[in-house]
Design a protein around this motif. Sequence first.
Motif, PDB file in Angstrom:
ATOM      1  N   ARG A  84       0.864  -1.168   0.000  1.00 18.25           N
ATOM      2  CA  ARG A  84       0.000   0.000   0.000  1.00 18.25           C
ATOM      3  C   ARG A  84       0.906   1.224   0.000  1.00 18.25           C
ATOM      4  NH1 ARG A  84      -3.366   2.297   4.366  1.00 18.25           N
ATOM      5  NH2 ARG A  84      -2.597   4.123   3.260  1.00 18.25           N
ATOM      6  N   PRO A  85       0.382   2.381  -0.410  1.00 13.67           N
ATOM      7  CA  PRO A  85       1.171   3.610  -0.280  1.00 13.67           C
ATOM      8  C   PRO A  85       1.483   3.862   1.191  1.00 13.67           C
ATOM      9  CG  PRO A  85      -0.744   3.958  -1.665  1.00 13.67           C
ATOM     10  CD  PRO A  85      -0.931   2.615  -1.026  1.00 13.67           C
ATOM     11  N   PRO A  86       2.528   4.653   1.489  1.00 12.12           N
ATOM     12  CA  PRO A  86       2.827   4.970   2.886  1.00 12.12           C
ATOM     13  C   PRO A  86       1.581   5.464   3.616  1.00 12.12           C
ATOM     14  CG  PRO A  86       4.584   5.759   1.482  1.00 12.12           C
ATOM     15  CD  PRO A  86       3.501   5.261   0.566  1.00 12.12           C
ATOM     16  N   LEU A  87       1.373   4.948   4.828  1.00 12.79           N
ATOM     17  CA  LEU A  87       0.185   5.273   5.609  1.00 12.79           C
ATOM     18  C   LEU A  87       0.337   6.658   6.236  1.00 12.79           C
ATOM     19  CD1 LEU A  87      -2.495   4.410   6.954  1.00 12.79           C
ATOM     20  CD2 LEU A  87      -1.117   3.315   8.751  1.00 12.79           C
ATOM     21  N   PRO A  88      -0.539   7.610   5.912  1.00 14.67           N
ATOM     22  CA  PRO A  88      -0.432   8.941   6.516  1.00 14.67           C
ATOM     23  C   PRO A  88      -0.662   8.881   8.029  1.00 14.67           C
ATOM     24  CG  PRO A  88      -1.808   9.010   4.548  1.00 14.67           C
ATOM     25  CD  PRO A  88      -1.603   7.564   4.880  1.00 14.67           C
ATOM     26  N   VAL A  89       0.247   9.504   8.770  1.00 14.22           N
ATOM     27  CA  VAL A  89       0.133   9.577  10.232  1.00 14.22           C
ATOM     28  C   VAL A  89       0.203  11.051  10.618  1.00 14.22           C
ATOM     29  CG1 VAL A  89       1.120   8.920  12.450  1.00 14.22           C
ATOM     30  CG2 VAL A  89       1.235   7.325  10.509  1.00 14.22           C
ATOM     31  N   TYR A  90      -0.903  11.576  11.109  1.00 17.23           N
ATOM     32  CA  TYR A  90      -0.978  12.968  11.556  1.00 17.23           C
ATOM     33  C   TYR A  90      -0.706  12.995  13.054  1.00 17.23           C
ATOM     34  CZ  TYR A  90      -3.128  13.803   7.018  1.00 17.23           C
ATOM     35  OH  TYR A  90      -3.370  13.872   5.664  1.00 17.23           O
ATOM     36  N   ALA A  91       0.331  13.730  13.459  1.00 14.97           N
ATOM     37  CA  ALA A  91       0.781  13.682  14.844  1.00 14.97           C
ATOM     38  C   ALA A  91       1.643  14.895  15.143  1.00 14.97           C
ATOM     39  CB  ALA A  91       1.586  12.405  15.086  1.00 14.97           C
ATOM     40  N   PRO A  92       1.882  15.198  16.428  1.00 11.28           N
ATOM     41  CA  PRO A  92       2.868  16.233  16.752  1.00 11.28           C
ATOM     42  C   PRO A  92       4.192  15.972  16.044  1.00 11.28           C
ATOM     43  CG  PRO A  92       1.643  15.647  18.712  1.00 11.28           C
ATOM     44  CD  PRO A  92       1.206  14.685  17.630  1.00 11.28           C
ATOM     45  N   ALA A  93       4.868  17.038  15.650  1.00 10.20           N
ATOM     46  CA  ALA A  93       6.020  16.940  14.758  1.00 10.20           C
ATOM     47  C   ALA A  93       7.154  16.096  15.322  1.00 10.20           C
ATOM     48  CB  ALA A  93       6.527  18.344  14.433  1.00 10.20           C
ATOM     49  N   GLU A  94       7.260  15.981  16.620  1.00 14.31           N
ATOM     50  CA  GLU A  94       8.377  15.254  17.226  1.00 14.31           C
ATOM     51  C   GLU A  94       8.276  13.740  17.054  1.00 14.31           C
ATOM     52  OE1 GLU A  94      10.659  14.793  21.537  1.00 14.31           O
ATOM     53  OE2 GLU A  94       9.012  16.239  21.343  1.00 14.31           O
ATOM     54  N   LEU A  95       7.146  13.253  16.542  1.00 10.55           N
ATOM     55  CA  LEU A  95       6.991  11.805  16.393  1.00 10.55           C
ATOM     56  C   LEU A  95       8.117  11.203  15.561  1.00 10.55           C
ATOM     57  CD1 LEU A  95       5.366   9.191  16.815  1.00 10.55           C
ATOM     58  CD2 LEU A  95       4.095   9.755  14.729  1.00 10.55           C
ATOM     59  N   GLY A  96       8.518  11.864  14.500  1.00  9.33           N
ATOM     60  CA  GLY A  96       9.583  11.328  13.643  1.00  9.33           C
ATOM     61  C   GLY A  96      10.872  11.095  14.406  1.00  9.33           C
ATOM     62  N   ALA A  97      11.257  12.052  15.235  1.00  4.62           N
ATOM     63  CA  ALA A  97      12.479  11.905  16.026  1.00  4.62           C
ATOM     64  C   ALA A  97      12.345  10.779  17.043  1.00  4.62           C
ATOM     65  CB  ALA A  97      12.793  13.224  16.732  1.00  4.62           C
ATOM     66  N   ARG A  98      11.157  10.652  17.634  1.00  5.80           N
ATOM     67  CA  ARG A  98      10.934   9.571  18.596  1.00  5.80           C
ATOM     68  C   ARG A  98      11.099   8.210  17.920  1.00  5.80           C
ATOM     69  NH1 ARG A  98       7.382  11.190  22.972  1.00  5.80           N
ATOM     70  NH2 ARG A  98       7.890  13.368  23.441  1.00  5.80           N
ATOM     71  N   LEU A  99      10.498   8.042  16.750  1.00  6.70           N
ATOM     72  CA  LEU A  99      10.590   6.768  16.049  1.00  6.70           C
ATOM     73  C   LEU A  99      12.008   6.492  15.572  1.00  6.70           C
ATOM     74  CD1 LEU A  99       7.282   6.895  13.968  1.00  6.70           C
ATOM     75  CD2 LEU A  99       7.722   5.587  16.051  1.00  6.70           C
ATOM     76  N   ALA A 100      12.695   7.528  15.084  1.00  4.04           N
ATOM     77  CA  ALA A 100      14.073   7.358  14.640  1.00  4.04           C
ATOM     78  C   ALA A 100      14.952   6.909  15.795  1.00  4.04           C
ATOM     79  CB  ALA A 100      14.596   8.664  14.041  1.00  4.04           C
ATOM     80  N   GLY A 101      14.729   7.483  16.979  1.00  2.00           N
ATOM     81  CA  GLY A 101      15.501   7.075  18.139  1.00  2.00           C
ATOM     82  C   GLY A 101      15.233   5.636  18.527  1.00  2.00           C
ATOM     83  N   PHE A 102      13.975   5.218  18.467  1.00  2.07           N
ATOM     84  CA  PHE A 102      13.636   3.844  18.829  1.00  2.07           C
ATOM     85  C   PHE A 102      14.285   2.853  17.881  1.00  2.07           C
ATOM     86  CE2 PHE A 102      11.113   0.008  18.440  1.00  2.07           C
ATOM     87  CZ  PHE A 102      10.975  -0.386  19.763  1.00  2.07           C
ATOM     88  N   PHE A 103      14.226   3.123  16.593  1.00  2.00           N
ATOM     89  CA  PHE A 103      14.760   2.190  15.610  1.00  2.00           C
ATOM     90  C   PHE A 103      16.261   2.349  15.401  1.00  2.00           C
ATOM     91  CE2 PHE A 103      10.232   2.192  14.290  1.00  2.00           C
ATOM     92  CZ  PHE A 103      10.004   0.832  14.338  1.00  2.00           C
ATOM     93  N   GLY A 104      16.877   3.386  16.008  1.00  2.00           N
ATOM     94  CA  GLY A 104      18.307   3.588  15.846  1.00  2.00           C
ATOM     95  C   GLY A 104      18.687   4.008  14.444  1.00  2.00           C
ATOM     96  N   LEU A 105      17.808   4.759  13.803  1.00  2.00           N
ATOM     97  CA  LEU A 105      18.046   5.212  12.434  1.00  2.00           C
ATOM     98  C   LEU A 105      18.384   6.693  12.441  1.00  2.00           C
ATOM     99  CD1 LEU A 105      14.988   3.517  10.710  1.00  2.00           C
ATOM    100  CD2 LEU A 105      17.351   2.714  10.702  1.00  2.00           C
ATOM    101  N   PRO A 106      19.291   7.151  11.556  1.00  2.00           N
ATOM    102  CA  PRO A 106      19.581   8.588  11.489  1.00  2.00           C
ATOM    103  C   PRO A 106      18.389   9.402  11.011  1.00  2.00           C
ATOM    104  CG  PRO A 106      20.635   7.407   9.688  1.00  2.00           C
ATOM    105  CD  PRO A 106      20.096   6.366  10.619  1.00  2.00           C
ATOM    106  N   GLY A 107      17.540   8.792  10.225  1.00  2.00           N
ATOM    107  CA  GLY A 107      16.297   9.420   9.762  1.00  2.00           C
ATOM    108  C   GLY A 107      15.265   8.328   9.605  1.00  2.00           C
ATOM    109  N   PHE A 108      14.033   8.618   9.963  1.00  2.00           N
ATOM    110  CA  PHE A 108      13.016   7.564   9.919  1.00  2.00           C
ATOM    111  C   PHE A 108      12.559   7.341   8.489  1.00  2.00           C
ATOM    112  CE2 PHE A 108       8.669   5.938  10.367  1.00  2.00           C
ATOM    113  CZ  PHE A 108       8.962   4.790  11.099  1.00  2.00           C
ATOM    114  N   ALA A 109      12.577   6.092   8.049  1.00  2.00           N
ATOM    115  CA  ALA A 109      12.198   5.762   6.672  1.00  2.00           C
ATOM    116  C   ALA A 109      10.731   6.107   6.439  1.00  2.00           C
ATOM    117  CB  ALA A 109      12.440   4.287   6.401  1.00  2.00           C
ATOM    118  N   ASN A 110      10.462   6.822   5.359  1.00  2.00           N
ATOM    119  CA  ASN A 110       9.086   7.255   5.075  1.00  2.00           C
ATOM    120  C   ASN A 110       8.422   6.406   4.002  1.00  2.00           C
ATOM    121  OD1 ASN A 110      10.373   8.079   2.779  1.00  2.00           O
ATOM    122  ND2 ASN A 110       9.980  10.273   3.066  1.00  2.00           N
ATOM    123  N   ASP A 111       9.013   5.242   3.709  1.00  2.00           N
ATOM    124  CA  ASP A 111       8.402   4.392   2.695  1.00  2.00           C
ATOM    125  C   ASP A 111       7.252   3.571   3.256  1.00  2.00           C
ATOM    126  OD1 ASP A 111      10.180   2.987   4.291  1.00  2.00           O
ATOM    127  OD2 ASP A 111      10.652   1.514   2.723  1.00  2.00           O
TER     128      ASP A 111
END
Length: 244
Positions: A84-111
Motif C-alpha cells: 500500500r502507499p505509505p500510511l499517513p500519520v498525523y501527529a505532533p512533529a516530534e513523532l519522527g524523532a521519537r521513532l528514529a531514536g527507537f529504531f536507531g536510524l539517522p532518519g526515519f524511513a518514510n516508505d
Amino acid sequence: MTTLTILGTAAPYPQPDRPCSGYLLRAGGAQVWVDAGPGSLAELLRHTTLAELDAVWLSHLHLDHIGDVLNAYYALAYGELPARPPLPVYAPAELGARLAGFFGLPGFANDVLDLRPLSDGHSMRLHDLELTSRAVEHGGEAYALRASADGHTFAYSGDCAPCAGLDVVAADADLLLCEANDPVPTPVHHTPAQTGDLAHRANTKHLVVTHVGPLLDPVAATSHAAEAFGGPTTQAVVGATIPF
C-alpha cells in the motif's frame, strides 16, 4: 453510516482485555485510526486492515496513545502484508524523532509511514470527512479532534484539562468522546464531573466516557459524568461500535 469503534480505553498502561486508547472512526467514506495505544492494533484488525485505513491521527506523544505505531510499522514493513502507499500519520512533529531514536536510524524511513505534523487549527479532508485539530492543555503539545461528515460531528478530547480549545471542538457535537482520567482536578486531565460539565456546556447529543484512570472505576466514573451532563452517556467498552 458514521460510527466509532472502541479499540482501547485503558490509562496509563494496558490491562487484561483492555488495551490503551485507540478508536476506529468510520465516516464520509474514510477510516481513521484515532490514537494508537498499546494493544489497540490487534483490536483494530478485528474490524479492518492496515491496507484499508486512510490515516492515523495521534492526539499527543505519550506512550499510551502511540505505542502501537511501532507495531503498525513492523506489520507494514515486515509482515508480508499487501503493498500500500505509505500510511499517513498525523501527529505532533516530534513523532519522527521519537521513532528514529527507537529504531536507531539517522532518519526515519518514510516508505511505510508518511508522517505529517499537526498544528493548532490544522484541517484536512479524507474523502467526505473533514478533520480539524485544536491545541489543548496537557502539559505539552496535544490536540483534540473535531471530525464532520454527512451532517454528523464527532469530537475527541485526547488527553487534556478543561480548556477553551476543547470547548470549540466539542460544541454541538453529535458524539463527544472524552477522557475522565483523574479523581480530582489537575492541569492535565478531566475528572468525571468535568467531563460531564463539558458535555453539558457544549450541548453535546451523546457523551462517551473513556480513558478512566486506575484510581477510578469506569462504571462509577461514567455515572458521575452522566449526572453532571444530564444527557445520554455511555461507558467506552472495547469492541463496541457506536453510531452517531
